[in-house]
Every structure is written in C-alpha cells, then in structure tokens.
Scaffold this motif. Structure first.
Motif, short mmCIF file in Angstrom:
data_model
loop_
_atom_site.label_atom_id
_atom_site.label_comp_id
_atom_site.label_asym_id
_atom_site.label_seq_id
_atom_site.Cartn_x
_atom_site.Cartn_y
_atom_site.Cartn_z
N THR A 94 0.75 -1.16 0.01
CA THR A 94 0.05 -0.19 -0.08
C THR A 94 0.72 1.12 0.08
OG1 THR A 94 -0.17 0.10 2.38
CG2 THR A 94 -1.77 -1.32 1.40
N GLY A 95 2.01 1.36 0.39
CA GLY A 95 2.98 2.24 0.60
C GLY A 95 2.74 3.11 1.70
N GLU A 96 1.56 2.86 2.58
CA GLU A 96 1.37 3.42 3.93
C GLU A 96 2.55 3.29 5.08
OE1 GLU A 96 -3.49 3.58 4.09
OE2 GLU A 96 -2.54 1.99 4.47
N ALA A 97 2.58 4.15 5.67
CA ALA A 97 3.67 4.27 6.73
C ALA A 97 3.00 3.48 8.04
CB ALA A 97 3.88 5.78 7.33
N LEU A 98 3.74 2.44 8.58
CA LEU A 98 3.23 1.41 9.35
C LEU A 98 3.55 2.17 10.66
CD1 LEU A 98 4.68 -1.61 7.76
CD2 LEU A 98 2.15 -1.12 7.76
N LEU A 99 2.65 2.88 11.50
CA LEU A 99 2.78 3.64 12.57
C LEU A 99 2.75 2.59 13.65
CD1 LEU A 99 0.71 6.68 11.79
CD2 LEU A 99 2.94 6.51 11.35
N GLY A 100 1.84 1.80 13.83
CA GLY A 100 1.91 0.77 15.00
C GLY A 100 0.31 0.67 15.72
N ASP A 101 0.41 0.01 16.70
CA ASP A 101 -0.81 -0.42 17.32
C ASP A 101 -1.33 0.35 18.76
OD1 ASP A 101 -0.56 -2.42 15.42
OD2 ASP A 101 0.26 -3.78 16.96
N GLU A 123 -13.48 10.85 26.05
CA GLU A 123 -12.43 9.96 26.72
C GLU A 123 -11.80 9.12 25.68
OE1 GLU A 123 -9.93 8.86 29.51
OE2 GLU A 123 -11.15 10.52 29.67
N TYR A 124 -12.63 8.58 24.66
CA TYR A 124 -12.15 7.55 23.90
C TYR A 124 -11.14 8.62 22.51
CZ TYR A 124 -12.58 4.60 19.55
OH TYR A 124 -12.24 3.82 18.57
N ALA A 125 -11.79 9.59 22.38
CA ALA A 125 -10.84 10.45 21.33
C ALA A 125 -9.62 10.69 22.05
CB ALA A 125 -11.87 11.69 21.18
N PHE A 126 -9.69 11.10 23.19
CA PHE A 126 -8.48 11.75 23.90
C PHE A 126 -7.52 10.67 23.83
CE2 PHE A 126 -5.91 11.37 27.73
CZ PHE A 126 -5.19 12.82 27.92
N LEU A 127 -7.90 9.38 24.13
CA LEU A 127 -6.98 8.13 24.39
C LEU A 127 -6.33 7.95 23.05
CD1 LEU A 127 -8.91 5.86 26.93
CD2 LEU A 127 -6.97 7.30 27.29
N ILE A 128 -7.24 7.96 21.75
CA ILE A 128 -6.68 7.74 20.58
C ILE A 128 -5.54 8.79 20.27
CG2 ILE A 128 -7.17 7.67 18.04
CD1 ILE A 128 -9.81 6.37 19.04
N ALA A 129 -5.92 10.25 20.60
CA ALA A 129 -4.91 11.30 20.45
C ALA A 129 -3.87 11.01 20.98
CB ALA A 129 -5.75 12.71 20.78
N HIS A 130 -3.91 10.80 22.38
CA HIS A 130 -2.65 10.54 23.20
C HIS A 130 -1.87 9.51 22.50
CE1 HIS A 130 -0.64 10.03 27.01
NE2 HIS A 130 -0.75 8.82 26.77
N SER A 131 -2.39 8.23 22.12
CA SER A 131 -1.84 7.17 21.59
C SER A 131 -1.31 7.57 20.14
CB SER A 131 -2.45 5.83 21.63
OG SER A 131 -1.72 4.95 21.23
N MET A 132 -1.66 8.12 19.37
CA MET A 132 -1.09 8.47 18.14
C MET A 132 -0.06 9.37 18.27
SD MET A 132 -2.52 7.27 15.45
CE MET A 132 -1.72 8.69 14.33
N LEU A 133 0.00 10.34 19.27
CA LEU A 133 1.42 10.93 19.52
C LEU A 133 2.37 10.15 19.84
CD1 LEU A 133 -0.52 14.18 21.30
CD2 LEU A 133 0.85 14.19 19.14
N HIS A 134 2.23 9.11 20.64
CA HIS A 134 3.06 8.00 21.09
C HIS A 134 3.81 7.58 19.71
CE1 HIS A 134 3.43 8.09 25.38
NE2 HIS A 134 2.08 7.84 25.42
N LEU A 135 2.63 7.14 18.88
CA LEU A 135 3.09 6.54 17.49
C LEU A 135 3.84 7.47 16.57
CD1 LEU A 135 -0.11 4.33 16.46
CD2 LEU A 135 1.83 3.84 18.17
N LEU A 136 3.82 8.72 16.79
CA LEU A 136 4.45 9.73 16.06
C LEU A 136 5.77 10.06 17.13
CD1 LEU A 136 1.58 11.61 14.70
CD2 LEU A 136 2.85 9.90 13.55
#
Length: 173
Positions: A94-101, A123-136
């Motif tokens: 796919t050429g997509e960057a594999l950021l993680g889980d 809360e759900y949105a916050f946890l995803i944003a938090h985790s995405m920042l870890h993946l970056l």
C-alpha cells in the motif's frame, strides 16, 4: 489512511468507534504535518486483557487505559524527514507508513469518563489522540514532554470540536 479496528469483549461504548477513530487519527496526522498515508491498528478490549498485555509488555500488573506500540523509532518526535530513507517503515503493497498499534480498555473509557466528568466520546477520542502522539514519537516521561503532549492532545480535540462535555461540532452529521 487505513485503520484496522477490532473489538473484543461484550462491552459496548456509546460512541461510533470507527468514525471517531478515523477522525482523531486523521486530525492528529494533519496536526503534526505527517506527510504520508498511514496505517494504524486499534484494538478495543477489556480490563483483563489490557492488564495481561501491560504485565507482559511493561511489567506492570494492572489494567491501564491505553497502550501504544509504535513501529517507528524517531530520533526526534514530530520529525519525519528520515522516513524517506526507510522503506522498511512502509507497507510494501500500500505504501502506507506503518505507525503501530493502539490498545484501549473500553472499561477504562467508561470509568474514566465518569471519573473526569466528561463523555465517553471525549475520553475515547482523548486516548486515541494520546496514543497517536506516541506513535509519532512523543512521550511524557519528563515534565517538559508531558506539557507538550497535553497541549497537543487538547489542541487536536479542540480542532475536532470535541469538548470536555463530549459534544462534537458535527455530531449531527
């Protein structure tokens, strides 16, 4: 952008989990200026399963709200130029960057929303944003890092119109 979303357990969140995940992941990538299409895997589970993962991966024998498993090691958080030299960071088809889980406890989403006085959506949105920042590449082990992450998380949620009350600007869409 590809998001693989899997749910375990009978617990249901009063949230459109897929739509919210897509919005938060996309907004985080836009906010950070991530220059590539990306792939992220999200597992929604229960306290017992996340407790087991937390024990195995981090040596902490208790449930947590979210675990992040980045696939890319960053020299500096939020800097992506080096990825051009790293084809191993991209899905070969796919050429997509594999950021993680990302792994989220649905039980923690519900209990923390109640504890903090906001909605499960927030809360759900916050946890995803938090985790995405870890993946970056971001972390919060040091005070300065924590302040940066908190500011970014709040700005991402503000850009989405997700307030502490948990309502979203486009909730009616």
């Amino acid at each position: 952008m590809t998001i693989y979303l899997e749910e375990e357990s009978e617990i249901r969140l009063p949230v459109d989990c897929r739509k919210t995940a897509e919005q938060v992941v996309e907004e985080t990538l836009d906010y950070e200026g991530f220059p590539y299409e990306a792939e992220v895997e999200i597992l929604l589970t229960d306290n017992e399963s996340i407790r087991e993962m937390n024990r195995e991966q981090r040596g902490i024998d208790r449930p947590t709200d979210v675990l992040s498993f980045p696939m890319i090691d960053y020299e500096k958080a939020g800097e992506f130029d080096f990825l051009e030299e790293r084809p191993d960071c991209f899905h070969p088809e796919t050429g997509e960057a594999l950021l993680g889980d990302i792994v989220i406890s649905k039980e923690k989403v519900l209990s923390q929303a109640e504890e903090y006085g906001h909605s499960p959506l927030r809360e759900y949105a916050f946890l995803i944003a938090h985790s995405m920042l870890h993946l970056l590449g971001y972390d919060h082990m040091e005070e300065q890092e924590r302040v940066i992450m908190e500011k970014k998380q709040n700005e991402i949620l503000e850009r989405l119109g997700i307030s502490r009350s948990g309502t979203a600007k486009d909730e009616t869409k």
